[in-house]
Design a protein around this motif. Sequence first.
Motif, PDB file in Angstrom:
ATOM      1  N   GLU A   3       0.725   7.212   3.021  1.00  0.00           N
ATOM      2  CA  GLU A   3       1.392   7.603   4.265  1.00  0.00           C
ATOM      3  C   GLU A   3       0.864   6.771   5.441  1.00  0.00           C
ATOM      4  O   GLU A   3       1.631   6.351   6.309  1.00  0.00           O
ATOM      5  N   ARG A   4      -0.461   6.499   5.445  1.00  0.00           N
ATOM      6  CA  ARG A   4      -1.027   5.652   6.510  1.00  0.00           C
ATOM      7  C   ARG A   4      -0.408   4.252   6.469  1.00  0.00           C
ATOM      8  O   ARG A   4      -0.047   3.687   7.506  1.00  0.00           O
ATOM      9  N   ALA A   5      -0.289   3.716   5.263  1.00  0.00           N
ATOM     10  CA  ALA A   5       0.302   2.377   5.127  1.00  0.00           C
ATOM     11  C   ALA A   5       1.771   2.392   5.574  1.00  0.00           C
ATOM     12  O   ALA A   5       2.240   1.477   6.267  1.00  0.00           O
ATOM     13  N   ALA A   6       2.485   3.450   5.189  1.00  0.00           N
ATOM     14  CA  ALA A   6       3.907   3.550   5.570  1.00  0.00           C
ATOM     15  C   ALA A   6       4.048   3.660   7.094  1.00  0.00           C
ATOM     16  O   ALA A   6       4.974   3.093   7.685  1.00  0.00           O
ATOM     17  N   LYS A  44     -10.480  -3.438   1.801  1.00  0.00           N
ATOM     18  CA  LYS A  44     -10.306  -2.170   2.540  1.00  0.00           C
ATOM     19  C   LYS A  44      -9.031  -1.452   2.118  1.00  0.00           C
ATOM     20  O   LYS A  44      -8.975  -0.219   2.069  1.00  0.00           O
ATOM     21  N   ALA A  45      -8.006  -2.248   1.812  1.00  0.00           N
ATOM     22  CA  ALA A  45      -6.695  -1.661   1.491  1.00  0.00           C
ATOM     23  C   ALA A  45      -6.550  -1.323   0.012  1.00  0.00           C
ATOM     24  O   ALA A  45      -5.513  -0.833  -0.417  1.00  0.00           O
ATOM     25  N   GLY A  65       0.825  -1.210   0.000  1.00  0.00           N
ATOM     26  CA  GLY A  65       0.000   0.000   0.000  1.00  0.00           C
ATOM     27  C   GLY A  65       0.855   1.254   0.000  1.00  0.00           C
ATOM     28  O   GLY A  65       0.547   2.238  -0.692  1.00  0.00           O
ATOM     29  N   ALA A  66       1.938   1.228   0.761  1.00  0.00           N
ATOM     30  CA  ALA A  66       2.820   2.405   0.848  1.00  0.00           C
ATOM     31  C   ALA A  66       3.471   2.721  -0.499  1.00  0.00           C
ATOM     32  O   ALA A  66       3.799   3.872  -0.789  1.00  0.00           O
ATOM     33  N   ARG A  88       6.161   1.262   9.629  1.00  0.00           N
ATOM     34  CA  ARG A  88       7.133   1.764  10.625  1.00  0.00           C
ATOM     35  C   ARG A  88       6.782   1.236  12.017  1.00  0.00           C
ATOM     36  O   ARG A  88       7.660   0.848  12.781  1.00  0.00           O
ATOM     37  N   ARG A  89       5.475   1.231  12.314  1.00  0.00           N
ATOM     38  CA  ARG A  89       5.059   0.780  13.651  1.00  0.00           C
ATOM     39  C   ARG A  89       5.425  -0.698  13.849  1.00  0.00           C
ATOM     40  O   ARG A  89       5.933  -1.080  14.907  1.00  0.00           O
ATOM     41  N   MET A  90       5.202  -1.517  12.823  1.00  0.00           N
ATOM     42  CA  MET A  90       5.515  -2.952  12.968  1.00  0.00           C
ATOM     43  C   MET A  90       7.018  -3.173  13.142  1.00  0.00           C
ATOM     44  O   MET A  90       7.442  -4.045  13.907  1.00  0.00           O
ATOM     45  N   ILE A  91       7.821  -2.374  12.460  1.00  0.00           N
ATOM     46  CA  ILE A  91       9.280  -2.491  12.629  1.00  0.00           C
ATOM     47  C   ILE A  91       9.677  -2.010  14.026  1.00  0.00           C
ATOM     48  O   ILE A  91      10.508  -2.636  14.697  1.00  0.00           O
TER      49      ILE A  91
END
Length: 206
Positions: A125-128, A175-176, A113-114, A132-135
């Motif tokens: 940006e939401r996907a990115a 959704k994505a 998505g990013a 980042r959060r998962m990393i």
Amino acid sequence: MTIRARVRVAEGMLLAEGIEMRAAVFFATRESHTGRIAARIATDLRAHGAEVDVFDVRTDTPLEWSRYAAACVAASVHAGHHEPEMIAFVRRYRAELDRLSAGFVSVTLSEAGAEDPTRSSAERERAAADVRRMIDVFVTDTGWRPARCLPVAGALAYSKYNFFVRFIMKRIARKAGAPTDTSRDYEFTNWQALDRFVEQLAVKTP
Ligand SMILES: Cc1cc2nc3c(=O)[nH]c(=O)nc-3n(C[C@H](O)[C@H](O)[C@H](O)COP(=O)(O)O)c2cc1C
């Protein structure tokens, strides 16, 4: 057998001069796509003159760390977390991975998505931010802050999911804005970006 890395000066980059290089690639996967990514990393490292061993951390036995001069770790994400066996592996061998300045490849659908040019910049940006959060969660869970990190878009492997997972993934995909035709699989990986990342890992400055 260990071979010698070739001396090469190209575009300002100095590759390891006369240094014997053996590299390890560690991966964790559920539906096998990260196994393909690990194989590509190994092929790229071999193209730089390294001998490479590839380990599935779920099944492969412990290794002799002193043999290695470089390493790369690759894991996919399910339900917001990288594979638990990779978290356990990295926790256990954090010092060795630090010594080798190992790279980290994080495989997610969110990264697709990013990178998707057909989506709005807010969606990308939401996907990115998700990636980042998962990393960040991985770094917190393992205590390992990789020297280099590459988010990689994974795959939608509808043919490998059971009925329930296929149903859930189709809803997530809708959704994505990802494909929802479950009669085939989809791959979103930017292989050239992965090759460039591995090129950086292979570069050893004296
Ligand atoms: C049950 C399930 C849960 C998933 N959860 C996430 C998720 O939370 N975030 C994400 O970005 N991708 C998610 N994915 C997508 C996977 O990360 C993607 O399909 C990846 O290519 C899987 O790699 P693997 O084949 O190496 O296991 C999920 C996939 C499945 C099947």
